[in-house]
Design an enzyme around this catalytic site. Structure first.
Site, PDB file in Angstrom:
ATOM      1  N   LYS A   1     -16.756  -9.775  20.730  1.00  0.00           N
ATOM      2  CA  LYS A   1     -16.269 -11.282  19.811  1.00  0.00           C
ATOM      3  C   LYS A   1     -16.435 -12.098  20.676  1.00  0.00           C
ATOM      4  CE  LYS A   1     -12.282 -13.172  19.343  1.00  0.00           C
ATOM      5  NZ  LYS A   1     -12.453 -14.489  19.337  1.00  0.00           N
TER       6      LYS A   1
ATOM      7  N   GLU B   1     -13.904 -13.020  34.392  1.00  0.00           N
ATOM      8  CA  GLU B   1     -13.945 -14.234  34.807  1.00  0.00           C
ATOM      9  C   GLU B   1     -13.595 -15.331  34.422  1.00  0.00           C
ATOM     10  OE1 GLU B   1     -16.746 -15.091  36.996  1.00  0.00           O
ATOM     11  OE2 GLU B   1     -17.542 -13.073  36.542  1.00  0.00           O
TER      12      GLU B   1
ATOM     13  N   CYS C   1     -16.613 -23.890  33.646  1.00  0.00           N
ATOM     14  CA  CYS C   1     -15.461 -23.412  34.490  1.00  0.00           C
ATOM     15  C   CYS C   1     -15.713 -23.688  35.617  1.00  0.00           C
ATOM     16  CB  CYS C   1     -15.312 -21.933  34.185  1.00  0.00           C
ATOM     17  SG  CYS C   1     -17.421 -20.958  34.867  1.00  0.00           S
TER      18      CYS C   1
ATOM     19  N   GLU D   1      -6.886 -26.805  35.673  1.00  0.00           N
ATOM     20  CA  GLU D   1      -8.029 -27.518  34.975  1.00  0.00           C
ATOM     21  C   GLU D   1      -8.293 -28.270  33.972  1.00  0.00           C
ATOM     22  OE1 GLU D   1      -9.543 -24.138  33.362  1.00  0.00           O
ATOM     23  OE2 GLU D   1     -11.410 -24.149  34.136  1.00  0.00           O
TER      24      GLU D   1
HETATM   25  P1  NAP Z   1      -9.773 -19.045  25.624  1.00  0.00           P
HETATM   26  O1  NAP Z   1      -8.736 -19.801  25.507  1.00  0.00           O
HETATM   27  O2  NAP Z   1      -9.208 -17.940  26.881  1.00  0.00           O
HETATM   28  O3  NAP Z   1     -10.805 -18.035  24.832  1.00  0.00           O
HETATM   29  C1  NAP Z   1     -11.935 -17.187  25.147  1.00  0.00           C
HETATM   30  C2  NAP Z   1     -12.155 -16.034  24.626  1.00  0.00           C
HETATM   31  O4  NAP Z   1     -10.211 -15.258  24.272  1.00  0.00           O
HETATM   32  C3  NAP Z   1     -12.574 -16.417  22.707  1.00  0.00           C
HETATM   33  O5  NAP Z   1     -13.149 -16.234  22.547  1.00  0.00           O
HETATM   34  C4  NAP Z   1     -10.843 -16.268  22.458  1.00  0.00           C
HETATM   35  O6  NAP Z   1     -10.708 -16.611  21.222  1.00  0.00           O
HETATM   36  C5  NAP Z   1     -10.185 -15.238  23.036  1.00  0.00           C
HETATM   37  N1  NAP Z   1      -8.896 -15.205  23.720  1.00  0.00           N
HETATM   38  C6  NAP Z   1      -7.491 -16.377  22.937  1.00  0.00           C
HETATM   39  N2  NAP Z   1      -6.594 -15.381  22.963  1.00  0.00           N
HETATM   40  C7  NAP Z   1      -6.799 -14.362  22.791  1.00  0.00           C
HETATM   41  C8  NAP Z   1      -5.568 -12.854  22.907  1.00  0.00           C
HETATM   42  N3  NAP Z   1      -4.332 -12.887  23.198  1.00  0.00           N
HETATM   43  N4  NAP Z   1      -6.563 -11.870  23.203  1.00  0.00           N
HETATM   44  C9  NAP Z   1      -7.792 -11.386  22.737  1.00  0.00           C
HETATM   45  N5  NAP Z   1      -8.385 -12.682  23.286  1.00  0.00           N
HETATM   46  C10 NAP Z   1      -8.084 -13.790  23.482  1.00  0.00           C
HETATM   47  O7  NAP Z   1     -10.829 -19.946  26.795  1.00  0.00           O
HETATM   48  P2  NAP Z   1     -11.143 -21.139  26.288  1.00  0.00           P
HETATM   49  O8  NAP Z   1     -10.184 -21.756  26.847  1.00  0.00           O
HETATM   50  O9  NAP Z   1     -11.875 -20.702  24.650  1.00  0.00           O
HETATM   51  O10 NAP Z   1     -12.730 -21.441  27.516  1.00  0.00           O
HETATM   52  C11 NAP Z   1     -12.789 -22.187  28.628  1.00  0.00           C
HETATM   53  C12 NAP Z   1     -11.795 -21.131  29.500  1.00  0.00           C
HETATM   54  O11 NAP Z   1     -12.707 -20.500  30.420  1.00  0.00           O
HETATM   55  C13 NAP Z   1     -11.295 -21.817  30.874  1.00  0.00           C
HETATM   56  O12 NAP Z   1     -10.681 -21.555  31.038  1.00  0.00           O
HETATM   57  C14 NAP Z   1     -12.265 -21.847  31.163  1.00  0.00           C
HETATM   58  O13 NAP Z   1     -13.003 -21.783  33.101  1.00  0.00           O
HETATM   59  C15 NAP Z   1     -12.705 -20.288  30.829  1.00  0.00           C
HETATM   60  N6  NAP Z   1     -14.497 -20.118  32.044  1.00  0.00           N
HETATM   61  C16 NAP Z   1     -14.128 -19.245  32.828  1.00  0.00           C
HETATM   62  C17 NAP Z   1     -16.612 -18.978  33.302  1.00  0.00           C
HETATM   63  C18 NAP Z   1     -16.241 -17.963  33.676  1.00  0.00           C
HETATM   64  O14 NAP Z   1     -17.720 -17.619  34.404  1.00  0.00           O
HETATM   65  N7  NAP Z   1     -15.550 -17.902  35.115  1.00  0.00           N
HETATM   66  C19 NAP Z   1     -17.155 -19.365  32.721  1.00  0.00           C
HETATM   67  C20 NAP Z   1     -16.543 -19.719  31.157  1.00  0.00           C
HETATM   68  C21 NAP Z   1     -15.358 -20.393  31.032  1.00  0.00           C
HETATM   69  P3  NAP Z   1     -10.269 -17.448  20.230  1.00  0.00           P
HETATM   70  O15 NAP Z   1     -12.114 -18.451  20.461  1.00  0.00           O
HETATM   71  O16 NAP Z   1     -10.845 -17.194  18.799  1.00  0.00           O
HETATM   72  O17 NAP Z   1      -9.565 -18.303  20.631  1.00  0.00           O
END
Ligand code: NAP
Length: 491
Positions: free
Chosen positions: A184, A262, A296, A393
């Protein structure tokens, strides 16, 4: 699609999900809007899927697993290599789709597409090296063999900040290991993931091996629960925020699913007095302002030796002046929009909090005066550990500088967080580099460079930044189980 982008191959832009080799709508027929963050214009609509659609995708992935996992690594390599080739061949179209839905400058989008292809090529080859072991027996007439087997159907959940690379960083090792996958993508960026599926299909990856289901945020939890509660799914690989990662890990405990997480970072960027300041400044610009600060591994806490602080600031102001903010399709733009209005508000909150607590604003500090989710590149000094931007962040184009006067103080500050993804240090002293790089509590340490992500090295975090590694030979192990076969030969 309302807002047209000129593609060489229009068929890459799909408004259906890809499941079991079919391009399908949600069972409900519902869709959700995807908008361009630079203009607020509607790009198109994607299927708004729910549990029933995900269950169907899991069944398709289960059905495809037998034939796919029975292939030799070399037999899986051929279509994966072709997928990588097609991603590179279609890089300009994939980059245009990426910029349209995510906003980053077109040249950065192209780099991300090539980065995405590099994972597919690397893991296509790496599958042949998933060696087991023959272990010397502790009894006579026995053979001990440890082999690796794919975990089965793998689930992937990816964020919007790297809409191509995060998909292939999961799908490529999963498929190379012999797993099938249900993935997804984030609500903001479904079209990049679907375009990758078009190319996977053309590359000859069999139906059901890679499945992409789309939905917007209100359905994310339901989709996550369906994936994490399924007995048919052997593994979850998630990239996203630490808060959601923790929730998903807890959900996976019920079925004892394997997890790779991650998660978020709060990376220190350390400049010692003996650093090459030009290298430090150019690396800071690259690591911090790339993707408008939305990575990230973006440095979040700049810790500068007090004796070089003023000179670093002077050079940084000049470097920030060279950035060009705008729509990622405009030529020469180096800084695109943030992904959403919520993201802009978070950055505003961090800046306001820092200023209220005594930070000094030198550059930017507010929204850009134009349509879209733009925030000016910002530089502040006088940042202290209790400020919001030191604790969370920021995920935006904001640099906040703090000073240190001793290595002990520096290490305490740098490691004073529950997160431990990346860290950066700049110094020309070999002994200091050796000492500090080992003392930093982070999964990745960049020494005299801001470019630390590559398909050939392990990527992942310490502490609450996650579990497991992506890329490198470790990345494929995450999708494999070790089986010990103890063979006795009586007589
Ligand atoms: P997020 O809110 O955690 O969302 C990531 C993914 O999870 C999206 O597909 C989101 O869907 C889904 N999601 C959200 N709530 C969920 C739930 N309760 N159950 C299942 N899936 C759920 O993060 P983001 O704001 O999109 O992305 C930024 C974050 O990713 C930052 O914290 C960044 O540091 C981290 N990141 C980490 C890495 C790494 O390699 N460590 C790489 C890139 C990014 P929706 O989009 O539909 O909400």
């Amino acid at each position: 699609m309302k807002e047209k982008v000129k593609l060489l191959d229009d068929s890459l832009l799909r408004d259906r999900a890809y499941v079991g080799g079919e391009w399908i709508q949600a069972v409900s027929g519902a869709t959700f809007d995807v908008v361009n963050p630079a203009t607020g214009e509607l790009i198109g609509k994607a299927p708004h899927m729910a549990a029933v659609d995900v269950e169907h995708a899991i069944i398709q992935a289960e059905a495809a697993f037998g034939e796919w996992s029975a292939r030799t690594a070399k037999e899986r390599e051929a279509p994966l290599k072709e997928w990588a080739r097609l991603i590179v061949a279609n890089a300009s179209d994939l980059a245009a789709i990426l910029t349209l839905e995510q906003g980053k400058p077109l040249s950065d989008a192209k780099n991300e597409v090539l980065f995405a292809a590099s994972f597919v090529e690397w893991f296509a080859e790496e599958a042949k090296r998933t060696y087991g072991e023959v272990i010397p027996g502790s009894r006579r007439n026995v053979t001990y063999v440890a082999i690796k087997e794919p975990v089965g159907v793998a689930a992937g959940i990816t964020p919007w900040n790297l809409p191509c690379a995060m998909v292939t960083r999961k799908a490529a090792p999963a498929l190379a290991a012999g797993c099938t996958m249900v993935l997804k993508p984030a609500e903001h960026t479904p079209f990049s993931a679907l375009a990758l599926c078009v190319l996977a299909e053309r590359a000859g990856i069999p139906r059901g091996v890679l499945n992409v289901v789309t939905a917007d945020r209100p359905a994310a939890e339901e989709i996550g629960r369906t994936l994490t509660s399924s007995h048919a799914v052997g593994k979850l690989s998630f990239t996203g925020s630490t808060a959601v990662g923790k929730r998903l890990a807890a959900q996976c405990a019920d079925t004892m699913k394997r997890v790779s997480l991650e998660l978020g970072g709060n990376s220190p960027f350390i400049v010692f007095a003996d650093a090459d300041l030009d290298v430090a400044v150019s690396s800071a610009v690259f690591a911090k302002f790339r993707n408008a600060g939305q990575t990230c591994i973006a440095p979040n806490r700049f810790l500068i030796d007090a004796s070089v602080h003023d000179e670093f600031v002077k050079r940084m102001i000049a470097a920030i002046g060279e950035l060009s903010l705008g729509d990622g399709f405009e030529p020469g733009v180096t800084l695109g929009p943030l992904i959403s209005e919520d993201a802009v508000q978070k950055v505003e909150r961090h800046v306001a909090d820092a200023l209220a607590r005594g930070a000094k604003l030198l550059v930017g500090g507010k929204r850009a005066d134009r349509k879209g989710n733009f925030f000016l590149p910002t530089l502040m000094t006088g940042i202290s550990p209790e400020m919001a931007m030191s604790c969370e962040e920021t995920f935006g184009p904001v640099m906040g500088l703090a000073t240190f006067t001793s290595e002990d103080e520096l290490l305490q500050r740098a490691n004073g967080t529950r997160l431990g993804l990346a860290s950066y240090m700049f110094s020309r002293d070999a002994a200091r580099i050796h000492r500090t790089s080992r003392a930093l509590q982070a999964g990745i340490v960049g020494v005299n460079t801001g470019a630390i992500a590559t398909e050939v090295a392990p990527f992942g975090g310490f502490k609450e930044s996650g579990i497991g590694r992506e890329g490198a030979r470790q990345g494929i192990d995450e999708f494999m189980e070790t089986k010990f076969i103890c063979e006795a030969f009586p007589g």
